[in-house]
Design a protein around this motif. Structure first.
Motif, mmCIF file in Angstrom:
data_model
loop_
_atom_site.group_PDB
_atom_site.id
_atom_site.type_symbol
_atom_site.label_atom_id
_atom_site.label_comp_id
_atom_site.label_asym_id
_atom_site.label_seq_id
_atom_site.Cartn_x
_atom_site.Cartn_y
_atom_site.Cartn_z
ATOM 1 N N LEU A 141 58.819 -45.554 -28.082
ATOM 2 C CA LEU A 141 58.049 -46.749 -27.752
ATOM 3 C C LEU A 141 58.420 -47.170 -26.334
ATOM 4 C CD1 LEU A 141 56.080 -48.739 -29.342
ATOM 5 C CD2 LEU A 141 57.986 -50.328 -29.230
ATOM 6 N N GLN A 151 53.058 -46.844 -27.859
ATOM 7 C CA GLN A 151 53.610 -45.850 -28.779
ATOM 8 C C GLN A 151 53.359 -44.449 -28.224
ATOM 9 O OE1 GLN A 151 51.335 -47.394 -32.126
ATOM 10 N NE2 GLN A 151 53.228 -47.980 -33.183
ATOM 11 N N THR A 195 57.214 -44.986 -35.376
ATOM 12 C CA THR A 195 57.894 -46.098 -34.702
ATOM 13 C C THR A 195 59.012 -46.644 -35.585
ATOM 14 O OG1 THR A 195 55.860 -46.652 -33.547
ATOM 15 C CG2 THR A 195 57.567 -48.328 -33.601
ATOM 16 N N GLY A 224 62.009 -50.270 -32.341
ATOM 17 C CA GLY A 224 60.801 -50.294 -31.522
ATOM 18 C C GLY A 224 59.959 -51.525 -31.785
ATOM 19 N N THR A 267 50.683 -43.528 -33.283
ATOM 20 C CA THR A 267 51.789 -43.249 -34.202
ATOM 21 C C THR A 267 51.234 -42.757 -35.530
ATOM 22 O OG1 THR A 267 53.712 -44.180 -35.336
ATOM 23 C CG2 THR A 267 51.832 -45.645 -35.029
#
Length: 450
Positions: free
Chosen positions: A287, A304, A309, A313, A337
């Motif tokens: 991140l 991202q 994540t 993050g 993500t």
């Protein structure tokens, strides 16, 4: 100590434009509040050695063309320790920053609270914390530069309490100074580099780069009193057409060859400075967060990078969004993500609470947030950083309540039904616009759907 820069040398290395403010007056005759034998002589020797009356100087300055209030510690004066007169000066500096509506920059070098003043010295931390909270409520940013050493109460107030924390290479940084930490403690944990790895500071900056870095930060953190315009939607970096099927959309979004966050940020910003770490001991290399300049205007970013994540993050993202909101700076988020990390370590690190905090920061923001989905939009882990009502998608992205494979498993479907499930989820970019989830499909060229 001989090779440590003095308070004024540290100022001179940062700026040639400094005007010292008058120090608050206080009767300092005698050996202090504890009647500590020899304390008056110690202060007199420190003054003779350094030319300073106390362990800090403060005033107004201009760095990189940007005005600020500047504090600099004199380590040669009783180890830069905090006593009652130090508290007077620090409180006055915060008050000046609040009155003038200027950011506060602290050049810190301190061993902590002053032993010769006992609890009176320790209670100065209350004063500093209260002054810092008042300045934060008023809006102006606080930036700390950690010199060697930054320990004890100075680290736990002016240092760790700042909005942006920079440190000089090799600086000793930690709540415990070298003489009081456990004998078997890892020395690397008490360095600027160790604190960066642990998510406690934002960057380690070489001395020669510090004036430029502080000047850029002062420009990016300047408070705005008028509502900002939304950050413009980034241009697509891929000329891909719209996907034919849901599974096609998934494959495109998962392709290693499509543009990722670094490429989008490099194309969008002319200046970009990172904010790193959740201030709770964690970082997430997947991140990217910070502030940058786009068309000459500050924009905060949270991006991202295609990985799951982690809790650190989400906490870092929430920190950046709240800081931008306080300063009146618009926010850009790039979503990419497969979802939030869901391993045991992530659960122990508070995944649910961290995601909830990111949702809360996004929902409560008064500044506009612009979101572009540039790859995978995996469930709540992606939605937590997506702007309600101002989310856009690229042609090589998808957004789904869950990954098709996991949806098929939950529905007890066989693996050969995953492709069909992807279609049923209506996760293609054009589907997301039809559903009202996204405002537009951002494309580099206007080819028709294939």
């Amino acid at each position: 100590m001989a090779d440590r820069p003095t308070a004024r040398e540290a100022i001179a290395a940062l700026t040639a434009d400094f005007t010292e403010s008058a120090a608050p007056s206080r009767d300092t005759a005698g050996d202090g509040p504890l009647d500590w034998s020899g304390y008056a002589e110690s202060r007199a020797r420190a003054t003779a050695r350094t030319g300073e009356q106390e362990s800090v100087v403060h005033g107004t300055a201009t760095v990189g063309g940007r005005p600020c209030v500047l504090i600099s510690f004199e380590f040669g004066f009783l180890g830069g320790s905090l006593g009652q007169r130090t508290g007077d000066r620090l409180e006055a500096a915060y008050e000046e920053a609040m009155t003038r509506r200027l950011p506060l920059v602290s050049l810190i070098a301190t061993g902590g609270s002053r032993m010769q003043e006992g609890m009176i010295a320790l209670t100065q931390l209350h004063r500093v914390a209260r002054a810092s909270a008042r300045l934060r409520a008023a809006g102006p940013a606080q930036l700390a530069v950690l010199r060697d050493p930054t320990t004890g109460g100075g680290w736990a107030t002016l240092g760790a309490g700042a909005d942006v924390i920079l440190a000089l290479p090799g600086a000793q940084v930690g709540f415990a100074g070298s003489r009081v930490r456990p004998a078997d403690a890892d020395p690397g944990a008490y360095t600027a580099e160790g604190q960066l790895a642990a998510g406690q500071i934002d960057a380690v900056v070489p001395p020669g780069e510090l004036p430029s870095a502080v000047g850029h930060w002062l420009r990016l953190l300047a408070r705005r009193d008028t509502p900002p315009a939304p950050a413009p939607v980034p241009e697509a970096l891929s000329s891909a057409g719209l996907p034919r099927t849901g599974w096609d959309a998934v494959l495109r979004a998962r392709s290693a060859s499509r543009p990722h966050a670094e490429a989008y940020l490099d194309a969008y910003f002319t200046v970009r400075l990172p904010l790193s770490g959740d201030r709770c001991g964690g970082t997430d290399p997947g991140l990217l967060c910070g502030f940058g300049l786009h068309d000459g205007e500050p924009v905060a970013y949270v991006a991202q990078c295609g990985t799951a994540t982690r809790p650190a993050g989400y906490r870092t993202a929430a920190r950046v969004i709240r800081l931008a909101d306080r300063l009146g700076v618009p926010v850009l988020t790039l979503v990419d993500t497969p979802g939030a990390a869901n391993d045991a370590a992530a659960e122990r690190a508070g995944a649910g609470a961290a995601i909830a905090d990111a949702f809360a920061a996004t929902a409560a923001a008064r500044v506009p947030i612009t979101t572009l989905v540039i790859g995978e939009g995996g469930s709540g882990g992606a939605l937590a950083l997506a702007a309600p009502g101002n989310t856009h998608v690229t042609a090589d992205s998808y957004f789904s309540v869950i990954a098709p494979e996991l949806a098929a498993a939950i529905l007890k479907r066989s693996p050969d039904q995953v492709h069909a499930t992807a279609g049923q989820l209506r996760l293609r970019p054009q589907d997301l616009v039809d559903l009202g989830v996204a405002r537009s499909v951002v494309r580099r060229d206007p080819p028709g759907a294939d």
